[in-house]
Design an enzyme around this catalytic site. Structure first.
Site, short mmCIF file in Angstrom:
data_model
loop_
_atom_site.label_atom_id
_atom_site.label_comp_id
_atom_site.label_asym_id
_atom_site.label_seq_id
_atom_site.Cartn_x
_atom_site.Cartn_y
_atom_site.Cartn_z
N HIS A 150 23.58 2.60 20.78
CA HIS A 150 23.60 4.27 20.78
C HIS A 150 22.73 4.31 20.84
O HIS A 150 21.73 5.85 20.26
CB HIS A 150 24.70 4.71 19.35
N ARG A 208 26.57 2.78 23.37
CA ARG A 208 27.76 2.27 23.40
C ARG A 208 28.58 2.22 24.39
O ARG A 208 30.08 1.94 24.29
CB ARG A 208 27.66 3.41 22.35
N HIS A 238 22.26 12.99 16.61
CA HIS A 238 22.97 11.23 16.87
C HIS A 238 22.43 10.71 18.17
O HIS A 238 22.02 9.45 18.16
CB HIS A 238 24.66 10.13 16.78
N SER A 286 30.40 -1.06 14.40
CA SER A 286 29.65 -0.38 15.73
C SER A 286 28.92 -1.08 16.35
O SER A 286 28.07 -1.11 17.07
CB SER A 286 29.22 1.55 15.15
N GLY A 291 4.22 5.27 -9.01
CA GLY A 291 4.75 5.79 -7.84
C GLY A 291 5.71 5.12 -7.00
O GLY A 291 6.83 5.86 -5.58
N PHE A 328 18.70 6.48 13.57
CA PHE A 328 18.39 5.99 11.88
C PHE A 328 17.46 4.92 11.92
O PHE A 328 17.09 4.75 10.74
CB PHE A 328 19.63 5.60 11.43
N HIS A 334 -7.66 7.35 -11.09
CA HIS A 334 -6.98 6.03 -10.03
C HIS A 334 -7.33 6.24 -9.18
O HIS A 334 -7.50 4.39 -8.64
CB HIS A 334 -5.47 7.20 -10.18
N GLU A 336 19.55 2.08 5.31
CA GLU A 336 18.57 1.87 6.19
C GLU A 336 17.13 1.60 5.70
O GLU A 336 16.66 0.66 6.72
CB GLU A 336 17.93 3.02 7.01
N ILE A 355 0.14 8.42 -14.66
CA ILE A 355 -0.79 9.48 -13.76
C ILE A 355 -0.74 8.61 -12.87
O ILE A 355 -0.31 7.90 -11.93
CB ILE A 355 -2.15 8.64 -14.47
N GLY A 357 0.76 -1.40 -0.07
CA GLY A 357 -0.11 -0.36 -0.17
C GLY A 357 0.47 1.38 0.25
O GLY A 357 0.93 1.94 -1.12
N PRO A 358 1.75 1.65 0.82
CA PRO A 358 2.29 2.61 0.94
C PRO A 358 3.93 2.08 -0.43
O PRO A 358 4.38 1.01 0.12
CB PRO A 358 3.39 1.88 2.66
#
Length: 703
Positions: free
Chosen positions: A486, A545, A498, A402, A174, A462, A279, A437, A205, A132-133
């Site tokens: 982190h 961290r 961050h 990391s 899309g 992130f 649409h 990501e 369209i 959907g998204p």
């Protein structure tokens, strides 16, 4: 009388079209345009190429069809109905129930119908992933393609090609615009996933109008630059060219394929074709009649299934799938006799089970005042578990050194195309997602949908980039493991860009997501034990961290209490505590220090570690009340993140030592002191709470 092939094909295609527009019209809601334009594209794939047994839609070696253009779901539901796909593998109790019945078509987008407004995995058999998204389905299909390559490389043997299926995704304009699709396409091209085919229904369209308003790039050149094989077709109604394009995909062995199909949104609608209205709006009763007339269908018949349509699908799509399925089942029977250990692993994968000995080698960390970061202890535990579960695999968005998510057994070469410049093999278990990501999280969903146990990783801050995919994973209840390090302002010098603040609260607000923020190395061990034994929910494992002390569990409560979500770590020596300190993560050590200071001053306190609110909420009322007695109202919550949500446990009069702003750039200890995260401040706040509740009690008695 039997129809010749051309008549049968077009009668089936037009039935897909009319069923789709009837569904939307009856619901007075939905997207009729793409089903009208893309019906030949989907029909040609399903009828002539897709390997899928309608009697067993969960067959492991089926081809996957992902409708990334989820708004066109009426087309998928029509296919599932006409192909007579069953609701699941046949059983003695339920032999005939279909994934989509006529009643579901009639109740499209209505309560209880399996024909939901966008495809929902787990609700309707034949829906391979929730879409959907836009862009999500396309990116998820890359995870499915990665899983197929890994399964084939790991378990196929000479004369036993158990896993050789392909993955198809039907995409829209899309999808091509969304950044996640670009991330995923770049990764797929790098990995040379020749089992992956995206079919781009280019109808020019979108909701606002012509794509020329915002999208004028050369998509073919873009994908060629990604390393894809690109085929372009001028007419979606040309079944011959479509057939050639799909065959070209099957013949391409060194890269993924993009088939660009030019189509007309709302095809056949005299007044809506090639318009934005086609649409996302029903055509209207009069326009439905005119469209059916153009297609040569009965304009007055709704939800009409002409004679021979289902039979035609069954003779090709159905028969091809049944034969392939029967051959595979016999092959797997022979395989089990010859390779029983490998077959056992496959069965564990398909059933989402872990081996009986999977906990062998898990360490108990000794008490250590210096301790280590929870990311470090997690890396050790992850490697110990991965040694026992070969299908546990994953990686990070360029941050594995990391986040401590490399699997030592898969070094130095990770999952790569065998002929790539970096070496590697499709059997590698360390995935290098690059700085992608969003695609990484969707790829994790696709791998999980294929039975693997994937983990994805980055810094907690992130996760904002991948949130849409993580949300869909929660909707689908996929046991994808997110390893997010982190985790707080304690990370220090990198500063407010961050240092996560609101991320913990936002994940705790996400239905179905389990958030685990362990406080020391032994809580990390227990967190992994919970994670690996649950197979119907995604996880956010949130790690530090900075180093944190490993508590002496002979003195404090056992870390196995984490399995209840929250537990008592330290308590008053005698009698009932005067104040409760609630915390998660590395702040557990701060609360223990504060507890010891309070005890030295004669103040009776309790420390409750709350690494997983969601698990705590599933416990019995009696257990929850034993940990947080309602009569003890003096409470202080301590967490280096947004205070939002802690009032559930502190009460409106309790104190919350949390973040009310973004962080600052400085060494971690300095940042913590700046914002008041130190034992003395916790002690002061605890005493204030005790006094505040004492005064309230006196006022209540006076009243």
């Amino acid at each position: 009388m039997a129809m010749n092939t051309d008549e049968s094909d077009w009668k089936c295609i037009d039935t897909l079209r009319t069923l789709s527009i009837d569904m939307v019209q009856r619901a007075n809601s939905g997207h009729p345009g793409t089903p009208l334009g893309a019906a030949p594209t989907a029909y040609c794939l399903w009828q002539r190429f897709l390997r899928y047994n309608p009697f067993d839609p969960d067959w492991p070696n089926r081809d996957r069809f992902v409708l990334s253009a989820g708004h066109a779901c009426a087309l998928l539901y029509s296919l599932l109905y006409l192909c007579q796909v069953k609701a699941g593998a046949p059983t003695s109790i339920n032999k005939e129930r279909r994934a989509v019945e006529m009643e579901d078509l009639l109740n499209f987008r209505q309560m209880g119908s399996r024909c939901t407004g966008h495809p929902e995995y787990g609700w309707t058999a034949g829906v391979e992933t929730t879409t959907g998204p836009l862009g999500q389905g396309a990116a998820t299909s890359v995870g499915m393609a990665i899983a197929q390559r890994w399964l084939a490389e790991t378990y196929n043997r000479p004369s036993y090609d158990l896993f050789d299926h392909n993955i198809y995704a039907l995409c829209s304009d899309g999808d091509m615009m969304e950044g996640i699709a670009s991330e995923a396409a770049s990764l797929a091209g790098h990995l040379k996933l020749s089992n992956l085919c995206w079919v781009y229904d280019s109808n020019h369209i979108t909701i606002e109008g012509s794509t020329a308003l915002a999208f004028t790039e050369d998509v073919a050149l873009r994908f060629a630059a990604y390393g894809w094989n690109v085929k372009e077709l001028r007419d979606a109604n040309d079944l011959g060219k479509l057939t050639e394009a799909y065959q070209a995909f099957l013949d391409t062995q060194d890269r993924p394929t993009l088939i660009i199909v030019q189509s007309h949104i709302g095809y056949g609608s005299p007044n809506r074709q090639d318009t934005r209205e086609a649409h996302g709006e029903p055509l209207g009763a009069d326009e439905v009649r005119l469209t059916k007339q153009f297609l040569g269908c009965d304009p007055d018949a709704a939800f009409n299934i002409p004679d021979g349509v289902k039979e035609h699908f069954a003779a090709q799509f159905g028969q091809r799938g049944k034969q392939a399925h029967a051959g595979w089942m016999q092959m797997f029977t022979d395989y089990k006799a010859r390779y029983p250990d490998l077959a056992g692993q496959i069965e564990h994968i398909l059933q989402r089970k872990v081996p009986q000995d999977w906990q062998t080698g898990l360490a108990v960390f000794p008490a250590d005042a210096k301790g280590l970061s929870t990311r470090d202890s997690s890396g050790k535990v992850l490697n110990a578990i991965a040694a026992r579960i070969p299908w546990l695999m994953g990686g990070a968005a360029d941050l594995s050194p990391s986040t401590k998510t490399d699997l030592e057994s898969s070094r130095p070469n990770g999952f790569q195309h065998p002929g790539g410049a970096q070496g590697g093999t499709y059997r590698g278990r360390n995935l290098h997602f690059g700085l992608r990501e969003h695609a990484m999280c969707a790829v994790g969903n696709g791998m999980s949908l294929s039975g693997l146990r994937p983990y994805v990783s980055s810094f907690l801050i992130f996760t904002d980039y991948g949130r849409a995919a993580l949300r869909l994973g929660a909707m689908m209840r996929l046991p994808v493991i997110g390893i997010w390090t982190h985790d707080s302002i304690g990370l220090g010098e990198d500063g407010p860009t961050h240092q996560p603040i609101e991320q913990l609260a936002s994940f705790r607000a996400m239905p179905g997501m389990l958030v685990m923020r362990p406080g020391d190395a032994n809580e990390v061990v227990q967190a992994w034990k919970v994670i690996m034994q649950l197979n119907d929910a995604p996880f956010c494992l949130v790690l530090s961290r900075q180093a944190t002390p490993t508590l002496d569990r002979s003195k404090y409560g056992g870390a196995e209490g984490l399995a209840q979500g929250a537990y008592i770590v330290a308590d008053a020596d005698r009698g009932e505590p005067e104040v409760i300190l609630l915390t998660s993560g590395t702040e557990l050590a701060l609360c223990i220090e504060a507890y010891e200071l309070l005890a030295a001053q004669g103040v009776k306190a309790r420390v409750v570690s709350m690494p997983c609110w969601e698990l705590f909420e599933t416990q019995s009322r009696s257990y929850r009340d034993s940990v947080l007695p309602p009569r003890i109202r003096a409470r202080v919550a301590v967490e280096q993140a947004s205070a939002f949500g802690w009032e559930r446990y502190t009460g409106i009069e309790g104190s919350i030592l949390g973040m009310q702003s973004f962080g600052v750039s400085a060494p971690g200890k300095s940042v913590e002191r700046h914002f008041g995260f130190e034992p003395q401040h916790i002690v002061q706040t605890a005493k204030e709470q005790i006094e505040h509740q004492r005064l309230n009690s006196q006022l209540d008695k006076g009243a």
